[in-house]
Design an enzyme around this catalytic site. Sequence first.
Site, PDB file in Angstrom:
ATOM      1  CE1 TYR A 169     -80.642 -10.647   9.073  1.00  0.00           C
ATOM      2  CE2 TYR A 169     -82.489 -11.219   7.401  1.00  0.00           C
ATOM      3  CZ  TYR A 169     -81.755 -11.057   8.729  1.00  0.00           C
ATOM      4  OH  TYR A 169     -82.383 -11.902   9.809  1.00  0.00           O
ATOM      5  CG  ASP A 215     -81.700  -3.096   5.056  1.00  0.00           C
ATOM      6  OD1 ASP A 215     -81.777  -2.723   6.493  1.00  0.00           O
ATOM      7  OD2 ASP A 215     -81.918  -4.484   5.138  1.00  0.00           O
TER       8      ASP A 215
END
Length: 402
Positions: free
Chosen positions: A115, A187
């Site tokens: 990300y 994540d």
Amino acid sequence: MADADPTPRPETLALHAGDGPRELGAAATPGPTLATSFFTHPDAVGFSAADLGEAAPHFYTRWSNPTVDRLEARLAALDGGAAAVAFGSGMAAITGLFADRLAHGDHLVVSDVCYAGVAEFCHDELPRRGVAVTAVDTSDLAAVAAAMRPTTRLVHVETPANPTLRLADVAGIAKIAHAGGAELSVDATIATPLGLRPLGLGADYVVHSLTKYLCGHGDALGGAVIGGADALAGLRRGQLIHGGGVLAPFSAYMILRGMETLPLRMLQHEANAAALAAFLAGHPKVARVLWPGSPDHPQHGLARRQMTNCSGLLSFVVKDDAAATARRLAERLKVISYAVSLGKTKSLLFFIPTEDILRASFRLDAAAAARYRAVAGEGVFRFSVGLENPADLVADLEQALG
Ligand SMILES: *Cc1c(COP(=O)(O)O)cnc(C)c1O
């Protein structure tokens, strides 16, 4: 035949976990506790976060709130963790965990493609605080092992990783991290707890942006860390109560509501992604499709080993004129929205130009940048496949791609 196992399955947990004991006459749908920032228990808690005991009553909404508590309990149950701490966004959860685990002189190993906000925080903010960072290809166990240092405290991976949907072998990396005296955080925003349960594979922490599939409707921001009770009690005191990036109770309520349909949504997201991946793979203008659920994805074997749902996020690369194609899709798509974010009920598609993300976010060395370009070409079209009838999504893309 009745099953004797008393542990509810994910579909049941997504609906019930965190709800307190039933009382006769209680509302069937627990309402949110919204419009109060404090509670009338002035004598029950001290003014220091250090006084916060397990059974402390609700006192002030930055410390705890009944609706946020319910969400945390549901998240912990779904991920198989002892505890969860909710934050105001996914970034607040991740940076809160980093701040809690990493001090001056420590070293972090992180996915080199992840990300963009996390990549930029690792490049720009952690070094200023004296934390050394090594960004590596976490799909390569040998690269992770080679990046470990005596000062490594945390390995942070994203799997599947935004935007190329590359996977990391959670069990393999957990072994490497633990052998080096470090912890592993994963994540799993894209996979959700329905697709990946990192704690069961040896990870110490799972982080989610609740903004995405967990909420599912694109109408609330949130984040969470799930893990062991002691570590999360410290995270709550130091980074949530004192850091102050709490989740708004109304957002917690929206996310709880969204989570009731998470298992059903993930089934349909995955099925629709399979249909759209197959359509795109056969389209003359498409060079390649990146989706771990495709049998020809290079890590499909790992996907089958560690995932129970491959999620609805895929990326594709066109053969030529990517920027012009992006413009055309933005102008012509009618069902799919040309927009950022992912994990919403409705389909979203966005172009991520390779040179921009390499320069602004990933900052890979020459060899790693060459590997990224070999996969992403001029850029990837990140496609969060929604819950529409897949035939309508195919028709929309067909008319827009031309
Ligand atoms: C969106 C996202 C984040 C950040 O979450 P926010 O809620 O936007 O702060 C982190 N990781 C992944 C994989 C994401 O998709």
